[in-house]
Write an enzyme that holds these catalytic residues in place. Structure first.
Site, PDB file in Angstrom:
ATOM      1  N   ARG A   1       0.855  -1.194   0.000  1.00 57.28           N
ATOM      2  CA  ARG A   1       0.000   0.000   0.000  1.00 57.28           C
ATOM      3  C   ARG A   1       0.888   1.239   0.000  1.00 57.28           C
ATOM      4  O   ARG A   1       1.769   1.366   0.857  1.00 57.28           O
ATOM      5  CB  ARG A   1      -0.911   0.007   1.236  1.00 57.28           C
ATOM      6  CG  ARG A   1      -1.713   1.278   1.345  1.00 57.28           C
ATOM      7  CD  ARG A   1      -2.612   1.373   2.573  1.00 57.28           C
ATOM      8  NE  ARG A   1      -3.251   2.672   2.555  1.00 57.28           N
ATOM      9  CZ  ARG A   1      -3.283   3.545   3.572  1.00 57.28           C
ATOM     10  NH1 ARG A   1      -2.771   3.222   4.751  1.00 57.28           N
ATOM     11  NH2 ARG A   1      -3.853   4.717   3.431  1.00 57.28           N
TER      12      ARG A   1
ATOM     13  N   HIS B   1      -3.026  10.946   0.689  1.00 54.00           N
ATOM     14  CA  HIS B   1      -2.509  10.749   2.048  1.00 54.00           C
ATOM     15  C   HIS B   1      -1.944  12.090   2.532  1.00 54.00           C
ATOM     16  O   HIS B   1      -0.737  12.263   2.687  1.00 54.00           O
ATOM     17  CB  HIS B   1      -1.464   9.642   2.065  1.00 54.00           C
ATOM     18  CG  HIS B   1      -1.188   9.066   3.432  1.00 54.00           C
ATOM     19  ND1 HIS B   1      -1.285   7.719   3.718  1.00 54.00           N
ATOM     20  CD2 HIS B   1      -0.837   9.663   4.606  1.00 54.00           C
ATOM     21  CE1 HIS B   1      -0.987   7.521   5.001  1.00 54.00           C
ATOM     22  NE2 HIS B   1      -0.705   8.691   5.563  1.00 54.00           N
TER      23      HIS B   1
ATOM     24  N   GLU C   1      -7.464   8.509   6.319  1.00 53.96           N
ATOM     25  CA  GLU C   1      -7.758   9.110   7.622  1.00 53.96           C
ATOM     26  C   GLU C   1      -8.336  10.522   7.539  1.00 53.96           C
ATOM     27  O   GLU C   1      -7.712  11.486   8.010  1.00 53.96           O
ATOM     28  CB  GLU C   1      -6.494   9.118   8.493  1.00 53.96           C
ATOM     29  CG  GLU C   1      -5.930   7.735   8.723  1.00 53.96           C
ATOM     30  CD  GLU C   1      -4.835   7.699   9.775  1.00 53.96           C
ATOM     31  OE1 GLU C   1      -4.351   8.768  10.188  1.00 53.96           O
ATOM     32  OE2 GLU C   1      -4.465   6.598  10.192  1.00 53.96           O
TER      33      GLU C   1
ATOM     34  N   ASN D   1      -7.515   1.774   9.629  1.00 57.91           N
ATOM     35  CA  ASN D   1      -6.213   2.099  10.215  1.00 57.91           C
ATOM     36  C   ASN D   1      -6.413   2.133  11.723  1.00 57.91           C
ATOM     37  O   ASN D   1      -7.273   2.881  12.211  1.00 57.91           O
ATOM     38  CB  ASN D   1      -5.745   3.499   9.795  1.00 57.91           C
ATOM     39  CG  ASN D   1      -5.385   3.606   8.331  1.00 57.91           C
ATOM     40  OD1 ASN D   1      -5.602   2.673   7.555  1.00 57.91           O
ATOM     41  ND2 ASN D   1      -4.835   4.745   7.942  1.00 57.91           N
TER      42      ASN D   1
ATOM     43  N   TYR E   1      -4.404   1.690  15.779  1.00 55.47           N
ATOM     44  CA  TYR E   1      -3.166   1.542  16.535  1.00 55.47           C
ATOM     45  C   TYR E   1      -3.384   1.163  17.995  1.00 55.47           C
ATOM     46  O   TYR E   1      -2.529   0.544  18.601  1.00 55.47           O
ATOM     47  CB  TYR E   1      -2.367   2.861  16.459  1.00 55.47           C
ATOM     48  CG  TYR E   1      -1.804   3.122  15.074  1.00 55.47           C
ATOM     49  CD1 TYR E   1      -0.513   2.706  14.746  1.00 55.47           C
ATOM     50  CD2 TYR E   1      -2.564   3.745  14.085  1.00 55.47           C
ATOM     51  CE1 TYR E   1       0.010   2.908  13.482  1.00 55.47           C
ATOM     52  CE2 TYR E   1      -2.053   3.947  12.809  1.00 55.47           C
ATOM     53  CZ  TYR E   1      -0.764   3.527  12.515  1.00 55.47           C
ATOM     54  OH  TYR E   1      -0.258   3.724  11.252  1.00 55.47           O
TER      55      TYR E   1
ATOM     56  N   GLU F   1      -3.617   0.062   7.974  1.00 55.36           N
ATOM     57  CA  GLU F   1      -2.458   0.484   8.779  1.00 55.36           C
ATOM     58  C   GLU F   1      -2.566  -0.081  10.175  1.00 55.36           C
ATOM     59  O   GLU F   1      -3.652  -0.105  10.764  1.00 55.36           O
ATOM     60  CB  GLU F   1      -2.384   2.014   8.942  1.00 55.36           C
ATOM     61  CG  GLU F   1      -1.727   2.737   7.820  1.00 55.36           C
ATOM     62  CD  GLU F   1      -1.670   4.243   8.062  1.00 55.36           C
ATOM     63  OE1 GLU F   1      -1.496   4.684   9.213  1.00 55.36           O
ATOM     64  OE2 GLU F   1      -1.817   4.973   7.067  1.00 55.36           O
TER      65      GLU F   1
HETATM   66  C1  PNW Z   1      -1.448   7.658  10.783  1.00 57.51           C
HETATM   67  N1  PNW Z   1      -3.899   9.916  16.363  1.00 57.51           N
HETATM   68  O1  PNW Z   1      -1.506   8.846  11.498  1.00 57.51           O
HETATM   69  C2  PNW Z   1      -1.066   8.035   9.360  1.00 57.51           C
HETATM   70  O2  PNW Z   1      -1.918   7.496   8.377  1.00 57.51           O
HETATM   71  C3  PNW Z   1       0.367   7.768   9.027  1.00 57.51           C
HETATM   72  O3  PNW Z   1       0.753   8.601   7.983  1.00 57.51           O
HETATM   73  C4  PNW Z   1       1.217   7.926  10.260  1.00 57.51           C
HETATM   74  O4  PNW Z   1       2.565   7.916  10.013  1.00 57.51           O
HETATM   75  C5  PNW Z   1       0.801   6.818  11.214  1.00 57.51           C
HETATM   76  O5  PNW Z   1      -0.592   6.811  11.444  1.00 57.51           O
HETATM   77  C6  PNW Z   1       1.518   6.853  12.562  1.00 57.51           C
HETATM   78  O6  PNW Z   1       1.233   8.043  13.257  1.00 57.51           O
HETATM   79  C7  PNW Z   1      -2.111   9.003  12.722  1.00 57.51           C
HETATM   80  O7  PNW Z   1      -3.398  10.804  17.077  1.00 57.51           O
HETATM   81  C8  PNW Z   1      -1.648  10.049  13.486  1.00 57.51           C
HETATM   82  O8  PNW Z   1      -4.932   9.339  16.698  1.00 57.51           O
HETATM   83  C9  PNW Z   1      -2.245  10.344  14.683  1.00 57.51           C
HETATM   84  C10 PNW Z   1      -3.326   9.600  15.129  1.00 57.51           C
HETATM   85  C11 PNW Z   1      -3.796   8.546  14.379  1.00 57.51           C
HETATM   86  C12 PNW Z   1      -3.184   8.254  13.155  1.00 57.51           C
END
Ligand code: PNW
Length: 478
Positions: free
Chosen positions: A78, A124, A171, A311, A313, A377
């Protein structure tokens, strides 16, 4: 292999990247500036004062990157296209830059030559700066929706014989809330006059959300009308969310967790997959959340967004109450009622390692939106990695532990809960330019020495390669 849980043999796994975070070469071959070029050249924007002018030099080193992907044995990759390489000032009234098209065609062809399926993100975060300067970019519905559709159609025409998997936006929540709410990201607008010269955090993020939903919907309509039949591809969107878990079983906290899901994910996913904003949002935001016109509603309802790009985390605990309307008057924490803390700490304050929340989120998305899911992601910045000597940094134990938990949670969601998951892209192939963190936060499974641009696989790359070799039947070896 009997006894081993597995994904289907067509499962698409690989890594994700984004143009501004890796390419560098901001002026090469006729490229116009994006809002990230402009934003990062202002003082005090990134933690280390650096910008994406060099990044991982992938505009030049792309063949090396593809060899690396091949060595990892991925099925898919991707990545995103830089709009202002393809149309330097972004406008539907302007010329297309053939050098930009040629560059990405060569890149895509090289992936295919190596048996790697391209998953292409159109946007992006790197909006052509001229669109922001001339009419306010994402704030201007009538202009941005038309310009985005024109750009998307340019890409469908130029690459659609080779590309079968499209992601419109990455996002949109972050674009709106970090770009126009806190102002930390480009274009750097917010009500905070210490940080930003202009902007209105109360209203602009919701306008930008609305206009991105429309840009997505009209792009899907264009794909349906003119490309779907001949190109036989699919189109989706990459939405980001945490899993929000109630702080305890008090009914107001259970309701607050659902409200946070509405504000973080439902805000985009409900209009795109169900045709309307969540009622809980309308109630709190009132007129700040715009209504869709009847024509827009028709486009939203008729279009077929084929898959849900997710995406994600981390997980957060949520309590009722709080002044901010960004998540719907809730407060969030990683600390449980008994004082213990969720999962392992990462290098950034907004995420920790908590795999059980990932399994719940996958079930939630499956049950709520009923679409095939691609995890577009997922990844982990190990704490303090940037300060470690190279030999320690590549033994990324915390990242391996994170991926072990998350990919096994995904496997359980697939094989035990029946969640329809078609692919997984770890973030990220390389250590890269991590937006406002500059180069201080490393998300890569491949270590990058930014002085020499040398790339070295970390233990996490090896772990993921082995995991998918084991759990995707018939995976080719590298
Ligand atoms: C994503 N949050 O960003 C992006 O899609 C990527 O480009 C980035 O490098 C990656 O995650 C890691 O940060 C985020 O604060 C940034 O919730 C911040 C948040 C979530 C996603």
């Amino acid at each position: 292999m009997p006894g081993i849980k597995s994904f289907s043999k067509t499962f698409q796994w690989g890594f994700a990247t984004a143009s501004y975070q890796i390419e560098g070469s901001p002026d090469a071959d006729g490229k116009g500036p994006s809002i990230w070029d402009t934003h990062t050249h202002k003082p005090s924007i990134t933690l280390d004062g650096l910008n994406g002018d060099t990044a991982t030099e992938s505009y030049k080193l792309w063949r090396e990157d593809i060899s690396l992907l091949k060595s990892y044995g991925v099925a898919a990759h991707r990545f995103s296209l830089s709009w202002s390489r393809i149309i330097p000032d972004g406008s539907r009234h302007s010329r297309v830059n053939q050098a930009g098209i040629d560059y990405y065609r060569a890149y895509i062809q090289e992936l295919l030559n190596n048996g790697i399926r391209p998953y292409v993100t159109l946007y992006h975060w790197d909006l052509p700066d001229a669109l922001h300067q001339s009419y306010g970019g994402w704030l201007n519905k009538d202009e941005i929706v038309k310009d985005f559709v024109y750009y998307a159609e340019t890409c469908f025409s130029a690459f659609g014989d080779l590309v079968k998997d499209w992601i419109t936006l990455n996002e949109p929540w972050c674009v709106a809330n970090l770009g126009y709410g806190t102002g930390v990201n480009a274009p750097g607008r917010s009500s905070d006059r210490k940080r930003c010269a202009a902007g209105d955090s109360k209203t602009e993020p919701w306008i930008v959300i609305h206009n991105q939903i429309l840009a997505h919907a009209y792009t899907v309509q264009a794909y349906d009308n003119s490309y779907r039949e001949t190109q036989e591809g699919q189109i989706g969107v990459a939405l980001d969310s945490f899993w929000f878990e109630p702080y305890d079983d008090a009914p107001e906290n259970v309701a607050a967790a659902q409200r946070a899901m509405d504000f973080r994910l439902g805000l985009l996913a409900d209009p795109i997959f169900k045709g309307a904003y969540p009622p809980s949002m309308k109630k709190i935001l009132g007129d700040r959340l715009r209504d869709f016109t009847s024509e827009e509603l028709e486009v939203l309802h008729a279009g077929c967004t084929d898959f849900f790009g997710l995406n994600t985390y981390t997980t957060m605990l949520v309590k009722d109450g709080g002044v901010s309307d960004v998540l719907g008057h809730v407060t969030s924490t990683f600390t449980r009622k008994d004082g213990t803390v969720l999962g392992t700490e990462s290098h950034v304050g907004w995420m920790r390692d908590y795999a059980p929340g990932f399994r719940k989120l996958l079930n939630y998305v499956h049950n709520t939106y009923k679409k095939p899911i691609f995890v577009t992601e997922n990844g982990f910045p190990a704490k303090g990695e940037n300060d470690k000597p190279f030999s320690d940094a590549i033994k990324d134990t915390d990242r391996v532990a994170y991926f072990r938990g998350y990919v096994n949670a995904m496997l359980d969601a697939h094989s035990e809960d029946g969640v329809d998951i078609r692919g997984y892209f770890a973030w990220s192939l390389l250590d890269n330019f991590e937006w406002a963190d500059g180069y201080t936060t490393r998300f890569g499974v491949t270590y990058v020495d930014f002085a020499t641009q040398e790339r070295t696989p970390k233990d996490s790359a090896i772990f993921l390669t082995d995991f998918f070799k084991k759990h995707v039947p018939g995976q080719r070896s590298s």
